[in-house]
Design a protein around this motif. Structure first.
Motif, short mmCIF file in Angstrom:
data_model
loop_
_atom_site.label_atom_id
_atom_site.label_comp_id
_atom_site.label_asym_id
_atom_site.label_seq_id
_atom_site.Cartn_x
_atom_site.Cartn_y
_atom_site.Cartn_z
N ILE A 121 0.93 -1.29 0.03
CA ILE A 121 0.03 -0.04 -0.01
C ILE A 121 0.85 1.11 -0.02
CG2 ILE A 121 -1.82 1.13 1.25
CD1 ILE A 121 -2.61 -1.49 0.19
N ASP A 122 0.68 2.16 -0.92
CA ASP A 122 1.33 3.38 -0.85
C ASP A 122 0.02 4.77 -1.06
OD1 ASP A 122 0.49 3.98 -3.60
OD2 ASP A 122 2.25 2.62 -4.32
N ALA A 123 0.95 5.75 -0.90
CA ALA A 123 -0.09 7.03 -1.23
C ALA A 123 -1.16 6.80 -2.37
CB ALA A 123 0.77 8.29 -1.03
N SER A 124 -0.94 6.39 -3.26
CA SER A 124 -1.89 6.53 -4.43
C SER A 124 -3.18 5.62 -4.14
CB SER A 124 -0.99 5.79 -5.68
OG SER A 124 -0.99 4.76 -5.60
N HIS A 125 -3.09 4.71 -3.24
CA HIS A 125 -4.13 4.00 -2.83
C HIS A 125 -5.13 4.56 -1.84
CE1 HIS A 125 -0.86 0.89 -4.09
NE2 HIS A 125 -1.88 0.92 -4.86
N LEU A 126 -4.69 5.66 -1.21
CA LEU A 126 -5.47 6.18 -0.02
C LEU A 126 -6.70 7.23 -0.43
CD1 LEU A 126 -2.21 7.08 2.32
CD2 LEU A 126 -3.47 4.83 2.04
N ASP A 127 -7.33 7.22 0.47
CA ASP A 127 -8.69 8.19 0.39
C ASP A 127 -8.26 9.25 1.30
OD1 ASP A 127 -9.25 7.21 3.06
OD2 ASP A 127 -11.08 6.02 2.35
N HIS A 128 -9.33 10.15 1.34
CA HIS A 128 -9.14 11.38 2.18
C HIS A 128 -9.05 11.13 3.85
CE1 HIS A 128 -13.54 10.74 1.17
NE2 HIS A 128 -13.83 11.23 2.46
N TYR A 129 -9.36 9.91 4.18
CA TYR A 129 -9.36 9.53 5.64
C TYR A 129 -7.93 8.84 5.73
CZ TYR A 129 -14.37 9.77 5.52
OH TYR A 129 -15.57 9.96 5.53
N ASN A 130 -7.06 8.73 4.89
CA ASN A 130 -5.71 8.06 4.91
C ASN A 130 -6.03 6.49 5.03
OD1 ASN A 130 -3.99 10.11 4.25
ND2 ASN A 130 -4.25 10.90 6.15
N HIS A 131 -7.05 6.02 4.67
CA HIS A 131 -7.33 4.41 4.57
C HIS A 131 -7.31 4.08 3.02
CE1 HIS A 131 -10.10 4.87 8.21
NE2 HIS A 131 -9.06 5.01 8.74
N VAL A 132 -6.94 2.88 2.78
CA VAL A 132 -7.06 2.28 1.42
C VAL A 132 -8.51 2.77 0.82
CG1 VAL A 132 -7.01 0.57 -0.05
CG2 VAL A 132 -5.29 0.82 1.61
N ASN A 133 -8.71 3.34 -0.23
CA ASN A 133 -9.88 3.79 -1.00
C ASN A 133 -10.51 2.33 -1.35
OD1 ASN A 133 -11.69 4.51 -3.20
ND2 ASN A 133 -11.05 6.51 -2.88
N ASN A 134 -11.81 2.37 -1.16
CA ASN A 134 -12.67 1.33 -1.38
C ASN A 134 -12.36 1.00 -3.09
OD1 ASN A 134 -13.79 1.50 0.96
ND2 ASN A 134 -15.70 2.36 0.48
N VAL A 135 -12.47 1.80 -3.80
CA VAL A 135 -11.93 1.41 -5.26
C VAL A 135 -10.78 0.82 -5.45
CG1 VAL A 135 -12.00 2.35 -7.69
CG2 VAL A 135 -13.84 3.32 -5.82
N GLN A 193 -7.75 -3.84 -7.24
CA GLN A 193 -6.85 -4.93 -6.74
C GLN A 193 -7.45 -6.40 -7.03
OE1 GLN A 193 -3.73 -4.43 -6.42
NE2 GLN A 193 -3.08 -6.29 -5.88
N ALA A 194 -8.59 -6.33 -6.74
CA ALA A 194 -9.43 -7.81 -6.98
C ALA A 194 -9.50 -7.98 -8.40
CB ALA A 194 -10.88 -7.74 -6.37
N GLU A 195 -9.78 -7.13 -9.24
CA GLU A 195 -9.95 -7.27 -10.55
C GLU A 195 -8.41 -7.56 -11.25
OE1 GLU A 195 -10.89 -5.01 -14.72
OE2 GLU A 195 -10.17 -3.77 -13.19
N ALA A 196 -7.51 -7.01 -10.71
CA ALA A 196 -6.10 -7.31 -11.34
C ALA A 196 -5.57 -8.72 -10.63
CB ALA A 196 -4.96 -6.37 -10.64
N LEU A 197 -6.27 -9.21 -9.65
CA LEU A 197 -5.78 -10.52 -9.07
C LEU A 197 -6.35 -11.54 -9.78
CD1 LEU A 197 -4.41 -12.19 -6.82
CD2 LEU A 197 -6.40 -11.73 -5.45
#
Length: 151
Positions: A20-34, A39-43
């Motif tokens: 997880i890096d900064a590009s994956h985060l939302d405004h709460y500093n959590h991983v964004n739902n999208v 990641q599920a699609e790529a997996l």
């Protein structure tokens, strides 16, 4: 950390590590739902490719597995710097029209599941989008990969 030592829902997962890096985060500093969904699609594609099916096979067979339904469960937040072991399994394949994939993402540091999803796919014609029976290569590859858990 070895993926095998984590508390997986089912045995023998197909896994990939997600840093997880900064590009994956939302405004709460959590991983964004999208980001979880991406990641599920790529997996799923990585798993299909590892089983021997490429997008070029989909094109030559004029078939695609498209999403009919997602069930998403966000259990715990993930943050920048976390390492997630991301797993998938094909848990059902009717060898006619549909298959289901289970996803489970576990935070290595906490050894806890942070995200799970169940996705239902339907086979369609690439040129018309109409539902079509699974072609033999799909039956063979996805059917043989199916773990068919007892629910």
């Amino acid at each position: 950390m070895a993926a095998a030592s984590l508390p997986w829902r089912y045995p023998s997962p197909f896994t990939k590590l997600w840093q997880i890096d900064a590009s994956h985060l939302d405004h709460y500093n959590h991983v964004n739902n999208v980001a979880y969904l991406s990641q599920a699609e790529a997996l799923a594609w990585s798993h299909s490719n590892s089983l021997g099916l490429q997008f070029s096979d989909y094109q030559s067979l004029n078939r695609a597995m498209v999403i009919k339904r997602h069930e998403l469960d966000y259990h715990l937040p993930s943050h920048e710097g976390d390492s997630l072991q991301c797993a998938t399994w094909i848990i059902s394949c009717d060898n006619r029209l549909t298959l289901k994939r289970q996803f489970q993402f576990i935070c290595e540091r906490r050894k806890k599941t942070v995200f799970e999803a169940l996705t239902t796919f339907v086979c369609v014609s690439l040129d018309t989008g109409a539902p079509k029976r699974l072609p033999e290569p799909f039956k063979e590859v996805y059917g043989n990969a199916c773990i068919e858990p007892s629910l």
